[in-house]
Design an enzyme around this catalytic site. Sequence first.
Site, mmCIF file in Angstrom:
data_model
loop_
_atom_site.group_PDB
_atom_site.id
_atom_site.type_symbol
_atom_site.label_atom_id
_atom_site.label_comp_id
_atom_site.label_asym_id
_atom_site.label_seq_id
_atom_site.Cartn_x
_atom_site.Cartn_y
_atom_site.Cartn_z
ATOM 1 N N CYS A 1 0.120 -0.689 -0.175
ATOM 2 C CA CYS A 1 0.205 0.097 -0.134
ATOM 3 C C CYS A 1 0.667 1.373 0.116
ATOM 4 C CB CYS A 1 -0.981 -0.320 1.245
ATOM 5 S SG CYS A 1 -0.198 0.570 2.960
ATOM 6 N N HIS B 1 -2.908 1.739 6.462
ATOM 7 C CA HIS B 1 -3.169 1.532 4.855
ATOM 8 C C HIS B 1 -3.484 2.833 4.408
ATOM 9 C CE1 HIS B 1 -4.821 -0.667 1.204
ATOM 10 N NE2 HIS B 1 -5.054 -0.434 1.369
ATOM 11 N N HIS C 1 -5.333 1.852 -4.430
ATOM 12 C CA HIS C 1 -4.750 1.933 -3.870
ATOM 13 C C HIS C 1 -4.344 -0.092 -3.678
ATOM 14 C CE1 HIS C 1 -7.787 -0.679 -0.951
ATOM 15 N NE2 HIS C 1 -8.455 -0.781 -2.150
#
Length: 353
Positions: free
Chosen positions: A267, A316, A328
């Site tokens: 991420c 995240h 993402h």
Amino acid sequence: MASHRRPKQPGRTRVTVLTATAAAAVALSSQAAHADSPSKTDAKAKVDKLYEEAEQATEKYNGAKEKQEKLDKQVSELQDKVARGQEELNKLRDSLGSLATAQYRSGAIDPSLQLLLSSDPDTFLEKASTLNQLSAKQADTLKQISEKQRTLKQQREEASGKLKDLADTRKALGDKKEEVQSKLADAKELLNSLSAKERAEITGSDGKDAGGGAKSGGGDRASRGDSRPDIKIPAGSGRGGAALAAAQSVIGSPYVWGATGPDSFDCSGLTSWAYAQAGVNLDRTSQDQANDGTRIYDQSQLQPGDLVLFYGDLHHIGLYAGNGMTLHAPKPGASVRYESMGNMPFQFGVRIG
């Protein structure tokens, strides 16, 4: 004669009881069999939990790796300084030794006596002046040696401390790597215990790679799609718009923990890579990237290209893509894609200046 009687047949009531008992046994057996294998719902919850824990460990791994790289560089620079300093110290000692040798050869005679014995007072006075200069030079050399020794001691102590930090960081790096691999292995084992259809329903892919090591189009925390939403990047969005465009160019690239592109990403690896294409160097981890710009807590104020962070520990991160969507790298077994931000607990956005 003994009478032979026909065996009495079981009554209708008894047959009914036996039949009901047998049916109950079959039902219990079936329930036991189902209890042995997790339901699809339970399996999805467990897999998602394992992936979340793996992602948390991944960000800690990324932080330790970044720290290791910085420490490696610092230790190398300190060791170079120490080596150069030692060389300078050796030269100073050599020059001091040469001066001492020259004085010894000239004889340690009291200057006033040398003046009385000299046949040429003018020559003696010239030599005496040179001797005084040498003494001053010796004093200066000794001072330089003392300062250089003190500096070298400090640099050696600093290098020693950095080396200890480096050893601790390398251990932490290894521990986090093992933790990530363990979580991914557990998730893969759980997925492999299911049928291919169940795996596909849970991961949104063929479920062949639960470890995030190969490219796939799978995985979601809810339903995800790779199709690009209808978004218009506003004029003047600058670096954020450029970063989003870069991320859009790698849609479909697989999530691989610790990866920073250009073929695979985790991420924070995706966000740092995307902004690098826009000429901006972000920190490596999602937690550090949270401090790389101005925070925006009102989701309605987000602009395409802003960083968006999720979960309480900020493990995240993605890029805001407009229309309530984020672009993402979601998790192992999945690919870079768009997803509704409502599928994850949004914390805040970050606008990079």
